[in-house]
Design a protein around this motif. Structure first.
Motif, PDB file in Angstrom:
ATOM      1  N   GLU A   1      28.444  79.059   5.335  1.00  0.00           N
ATOM      2  CA  GLU A   1      27.239  78.958   6.423  1.00  0.00           C
ATOM      3  C   GLU A   1      26.548  78.012   6.397  1.00  0.00           C
ATOM      4  O   GLU A   1      25.868  77.603   5.488  1.00  0.00           O
ATOM      5  CB  GLU A   1      26.553  80.366   6.112  1.00  0.00           C
ATOM      6  N   VAL A   2      26.603  77.191   7.632  1.00  0.00           N
ATOM      7  CA  VAL A   2      25.606  76.212   7.993  1.00  0.00           C
ATOM      8  C   VAL A   2      24.620  76.577   8.840  1.00  0.00           C
ATOM      9  O   VAL A   2      24.875  76.910  10.187  1.00  0.00           O
ATOM     10  CB  VAL A   2      26.422  75.005   8.282  1.00  0.00           C
ATOM     11  N   SER A   3      22.991  76.331   8.445  1.00  0.00           N
ATOM     12  CA  SER A   3      22.031  76.277   9.417  1.00  0.00           C
ATOM     13  C   SER A   3      21.606  74.768   9.597  1.00  0.00           C
ATOM     14  O   SER A   3      21.724  74.241   8.799  1.00  0.00           O
ATOM     15  CB  SER A   3      20.974  77.143   8.740  1.00  0.00           C
ATOM     16  N   VAL A   4      21.162  74.679  11.029  1.00  0.00           N
ATOM     17  CA  VAL A   4      20.738  73.256  11.357  1.00  0.00           C
ATOM     18  C   VAL A   4      19.277  73.413  11.874  1.00  0.00           C
ATOM     19  O   VAL A   4      19.059  74.215  12.675  1.00  0.00           O
ATOM     20  CB  VAL A   4      21.729  72.890  12.321  1.00  0.00           C
ATOM     21  N   LEU A   5      18.653  72.356  11.597  1.00  0.00           N
ATOM     22  CA  LEU A   5      17.275  71.996  11.998  1.00  0.00           C
ATOM     23  C   LEU A   5      17.128  70.555  12.496  1.00  0.00           C
ATOM     24  O   LEU A   5      17.689  69.633  12.007  1.00  0.00           O
ATOM     25  CB  LEU A   5      16.293  72.296  10.918  1.00  0.00           C
ATOM     26  N   ALA A   6      16.770  70.591  13.565  1.00  0.00           N
ATOM     27  CA  ALA A   6      16.515  69.109  14.322  1.00  0.00           C
ATOM     28  C   ALA A   6      15.214  68.717  14.016  1.00  0.00           C
ATOM     29  O   ALA A   6      14.173  69.163  14.154  1.00  0.00           O
ATOM     30  CB  ALA A   6      16.879  69.348  16.002  1.00  0.00           C
ATOM     31  N   GLU A   7      15.397  67.389  13.405  1.00  0.00           N
ATOM     32  CA  GLU A   7      13.939  66.480  12.919  1.00  0.00           C
ATOM     33  C   GLU A   7      14.277  65.069  13.061  1.00  0.00           C
ATOM     34  O   GLU A   7      15.449  64.654  13.120  1.00  0.00           O
ATOM     35  CB  GLU A   7      13.642  66.857  11.456  1.00  0.00           C
ATOM     36  N   ASP A   8      13.425  64.439  13.152  1.00  0.00           N
ATOM     37  CA  ASP A   8      13.288  62.928  13.160  1.00  0.00           C
ATOM     38  C   ASP A   8      13.716  62.494  11.705  1.00  0.00           C
ATOM     39  O   ASP A   8      13.506  63.392  10.733  1.00  0.00           O
ATOM     40  CB  ASP A   8      11.923  62.336  13.564  1.00  0.00           C
ATOM     41  N   PRO A   9      14.392  61.284  11.623  1.00  0.00           N
ATOM     42  CA  PRO A   9      15.063  60.899  10.289  1.00  0.00           C
ATOM     43  C   PRO A   9      14.041  60.963   9.117  1.00  0.00           C
ATOM     44  O   PRO A   9      14.241  61.366   8.030  1.00  0.00           O
ATOM     45  CB  PRO A   9      15.685  59.455  10.387  1.00  0.00           C
ATOM     46  N   ARG A  10      12.776  60.517   9.360  1.00  0.00           N
ATOM     47  CA  ARG A  10      11.759  60.407   8.275  1.00  0.00           C
ATOM     48  C   ARG A  10      11.564  61.727   7.845  1.00  0.00           C
ATOM     49  O   ARG A  10      11.340  62.116   6.577  1.00  0.00           O
ATOM     50  CB  ARG A  10      10.401  60.115   8.687  1.00  0.00           C
ATOM     51  N   GLU A  11      11.495  62.745   8.661  1.00  0.00           N
ATOM     52  CA  GLU A  11      11.159  64.395   8.054  1.00  0.00           C
ATOM     53  C   GLU A  11      12.342  64.882   7.565  1.00  0.00           C
ATOM     54  O   GLU A  11      12.251  65.769   6.744  1.00  0.00           O
ATOM     55  CB  GLU A  11      10.823  65.162   9.595  1.00  0.00           C
ATOM     56  N   ALA A  12      13.545  64.353   8.231  1.00  0.00           N
ATOM     57  CA  ALA A  12      14.936  64.827   7.491  1.00  0.00           C
ATOM     58  C   ALA A  12      15.001  64.365   6.022  1.00  0.00           C
ATOM     59  O   ALA A  12      15.274  65.160   5.313  1.00  0.00           O
ATOM     60  CB  ALA A  12      16.129  64.360   8.373  1.00  0.00           C
ATOM     61  N   VAL A  13      14.846  63.222   5.875  1.00  0.00           N
ATOM     62  CA  VAL A  13      14.648  62.714   4.478  1.00  0.00           C
ATOM     63  C   VAL A  13      13.637  63.339   3.653  1.00  0.00           C
ATOM     64  O   VAL A  13      14.103  63.688   2.551  1.00  0.00           O
ATOM     65  CB  VAL A  13      14.417  61.142   4.228  1.00  0.00           C
ATOM     66  N   ALA A  14      12.599  63.559   3.956  1.00  0.00           N
ATOM     67  CA  ALA A  14      11.649  64.309   3.237  1.00  0.00           C
ATOM     68  C   ALA A  14      11.972  65.624   2.938  1.00  0.00           C
ATOM     69  O   ALA A  14      11.899  66.350   1.885  1.00  0.00           O
ATOM     70  CB  ALA A  14      10.298  64.399   4.002  1.00  0.00           C
ATOM     71  N   ARG A  15      12.516  66.328   3.925  1.00  0.00           N
ATOM     72  CA  ARG A  15      13.138  67.707   3.727  1.00  0.00           C
ATOM     73  C   ARG A  15      14.107  67.682   2.607  1.00  0.00           C
ATOM     74  O   ARG A  15      14.118  68.723   1.577  1.00  0.00           O
ATOM     75  CB  ARG A  15      13.486  68.612   4.972  1.00  0.00           C
ATOM     76  N   VAL A  16      15.116  66.854   2.740  1.00  0.00           N
ATOM     77  CA  VAL A  16      16.062  66.811   1.811  1.00  0.00           C
ATOM     78  C   VAL A  16      15.764  66.652   0.605  1.00  0.00           C
ATOM     79  O   VAL A  16      15.878  67.012  -0.648  1.00  0.00           O
ATOM     80  CB  VAL A  16      17.158  65.799   2.017  1.00  0.00           C
ATOM     81  N   ALA A  17      14.802  65.406   0.049  1.00  0.00           N
ATOM     82  CA  ALA A  17      14.144  64.968  -0.789  1.00  0.00           C
ATOM     83  C   ALA A  17      13.565  66.216  -1.656  1.00  0.00           C
ATOM     84  O   ALA A  17      13.702  66.186  -2.938  1.00  0.00           O
ATOM     85  CB  ALA A  17      13.209  63.962  -0.715  1.00  0.00           C
ATOM     86  N   ASN A  18      12.678  67.088  -0.899  1.00  0.00           N
ATOM     87  CA  ASN A  18      12.011  68.067  -1.477  1.00  0.00           C
ATOM     88  C   ASN A  18      12.673  69.453  -1.857  1.00  0.00           C
ATOM     89  O   ASN A  18      12.276  70.557  -2.166  1.00  0.00           O
ATOM     90  CB  ASN A  18      10.769  68.353  -0.546  1.00  0.00           C
ATOM     91  N   GLY A  19      13.980  69.575  -1.356  1.00  0.00           N
ATOM     92  CA  GLY A  19      14.742  70.407  -1.457  1.00  0.00           C
ATOM     93  C   GLY A  19      14.811  71.705  -0.211  1.00  0.00           C
ATOM     94  O   GLY A  19      15.493  72.738  -0.535  1.00  0.00           O
ATOM     95  N   GLU A  20      14.094  71.237   0.723  1.00  0.00           N
ATOM     96  CA  GLU A  20      14.090  72.240   1.735  1.00  0.00           C
ATOM     97  C   GLU A  20      15.314  72.154   2.613  1.00  0.00           C
ATOM     98  O   GLU A  20      15.496  73.004   3.405  1.00  0.00           O
ATOM     99  CB  GLU A  20      12.871  71.771   2.784  1.00  0.00           C
ATOM    100  N   ALA A  21      16.019  71.108   2.483  1.00  0.00           N
ATOM    101  CA  ALA A  21      17.503  71.141   3.011  1.00  0.00           C
ATOM    102  C   ALA A  21      18.410  70.740   2.191  1.00  0.00           C
ATOM    103  O   ALA A  21      17.991  69.776   1.230  1.00  0.00           O
ATOM    104  CB  ALA A  21      17.326  70.261   4.613  1.00  0.00           C
ATOM    105  N   ASP A  22      19.716  70.621   2.271  1.00  0.00           N
ATOM    106  CA  ASP A  22      20.829  70.182   1.636  1.00  0.00           C
ATOM    107  C   ASP A  22      21.335  69.010   1.803  1.00  0.00           C
ATOM    108  O   ASP A  22      21.736  68.043   1.162  1.00  0.00           O
ATOM    109  CB  ASP A  22      21.816  71.310   1.303  1.00  0.00           C
ATOM    110  N   LEU A  23      21.490  68.740   3.209  1.00  0.00           N
ATOM    111  CA  LEU A  23      22.082  67.301   3.859  1.00  0.00           C
ATOM    112  C   LEU A  23      21.293  66.856   4.852  1.00  0.00           C
ATOM    113  O   LEU A  23      20.960  67.895   5.837  1.00  0.00           O
ATOM    114  CB  LEU A  23      23.574  67.545   3.834  1.00  0.00           C
ATOM    115  N   GLY A  24      21.201  65.634   5.077  1.00  0.00           N
ATOM    116  CA  GLY A  24      20.484  65.280   6.367  1.00  0.00           C
ATOM    117  C   GLY A  24      21.420  64.053   6.963  1.00  0.00           C
ATOM    118  O   GLY A  24      22.135  63.411   6.379  1.00  0.00           O
ATOM    119  N   VAL A  25      21.285  64.208   8.329  1.00  0.00           N
ATOM    120  CA  VAL A  25      21.873  63.232   9.189  1.00  0.00           C
ATOM    121  C   VAL A  25      20.986  62.398   9.805  1.00  0.00           C
ATOM    122  O   VAL A  25      19.993  62.694  10.539  1.00  0.00           O
ATOM    123  CB  VAL A  25      22.869  63.769  10.248  1.00  0.00           C
TER     124      VAL A  25
END
Length: 318
Positions: free
Chosen positions: A138-162
């Motif tokens: 099951e994959v859920s998706v959130l649209a974010e600017d790359p800097r926010e995407a990196v921060a979310r993945v780094a902090n464990g809020e997301a698993d993978l960032g594009v």
């Protein structure tokens, strides 16, 4: 495998002595700066997070937080415990993604965060392939600017960032994360068919000095890339409209109100009166890639989704 099982036994022992949920609460407070911010990230109420901290203080026998004005700070022991907690949580995550996961059957839930055009051009097709397969993922998706995407993945809020990285605007990736580039995405100048530049084979930055622009908002990487085009010319672009959606940019160009710099990835079909013109010297290129925490490298879900994105990025239509 033997070493992994030994680590697992150690973590299980620690989790028996100290509640793992309380460790997560403490590390979230350290990362995000307050109980309220940690509660928003964890999806709990501030009261619930405070209760987790109190439980941790009872288990350890010492205070981990201290009041400072209206906020809180970690005590010296709290900081040490948070650092220890990060290591334990990282080991636990790595074990879940390897020892406790079936590499042949990607399953569970995966949170993906991606910039808007990648959602259309890469993530959307990936979700389509997942839906037509028998994968229990099951994959859920959130649209974010790359800097926010990196921060979310780094902090464990997301698993993978594009993410994307313009040739003129570097994207910083923390050391505990892995980055893989998938493809290059070229951005073109979009003008109305009646515009003097519409018939050009290509344009250079000096040709664009007197244009009126639509741009993504202040601080967005694409906005910074547009500003960088004119930096060596000692000018700034005349931006009349700020909007995060490239579809809006195209609509405004269709009205002959402005010109726009729009990447090709995920770009919808252009109206008949909108013309695409390449920009050269330099060509406007952004690199598109995926990021995840190194502890998730062997995760079957990460590997499967990354493989699909890799295939889609390499297809002739991208």
């Amino acid at each position: 495998m033997k070493d992994q099982r030994c680590i697992l036994h150690l973590i299980m022992y620690v989790c028996f002595m100290i509640d793992i949920g309380s460790l997560r609460a403490l590390t979230a407070i350290e990362q995000h700066g307050s109980v309220i911010a940690a509660s928003e990230i964890m999806g709990f109420s501030p009261s619930a997070v405070s209760q987790q901290v109190k439980k941790l203080e009872k288990q350890t026998g010492f205070a981990v937080l201290e009041r400072r004005g209206r906020g809180v700070l970690l005590t010296e022991r709290g900081l040490a415990l948070a650092a220890y907690g990060r290591r334990i949580l990282a080991e636990l995550e790595e074990l879940h993604s390897t020892l406790l996961a079936d590499p042949a059957k990607p399953s569970g839930r995966l949170k993906v965060v991606a910039f808007s055009t990648a959602c259309r051009g890469l993530v959307g097709p990936m979700l389509g392939r997942l839906a037509s397969s028998e994968t229990e993922l099951e994959v859920s998706v959130l649209a974010e600017d790359p800097r926010e995407a990196v921060a979310r993945v780094a902090n464990g809020e997301a698993d993978l960032g594009v993410v994307h990285n313009w040739n003129s605007v570097p994207l910083v990736i923390p050391e505990h994360m892995s980055l893989e580039w998938l493809c290059e995405d070229i951005a073109d100048l979009l003008v109305h068919r009646s515009h003097p530049l519409a018939g050009q084979a290509a344009v250079e930055p000096a040709d664009l000095l007197d244009e009126r622009w639509v741009s993504t908002p202040h601080g967005a990487i694409c906005n910074e890339a547009l500003l960088r085009i004119f930096a060596d010319l000692g000018r700034v672009p005349d931006i009349r409209v700020y909007d995060p959606d490239f579809a809006t940019h195209i609509a405004l160009v269709d009205q002959a109100a402005v010109v726009a710099l729009v990447p090709r990835l995920g770009r919808p079909g252009l109206p008949p009166d909108v013309v695409s013109v390449p920009v050269v010297n330099p060509m406007q290129v952004r690199h598109v890639g995926i990021v995840h925490r190194r502890t998730m490298t062997a995760s079957p879900g990460i590997r499967h989704v990354a493989g699909l994105l890799r295939e889609i990025a390499g297809s002739p239509n991208q």
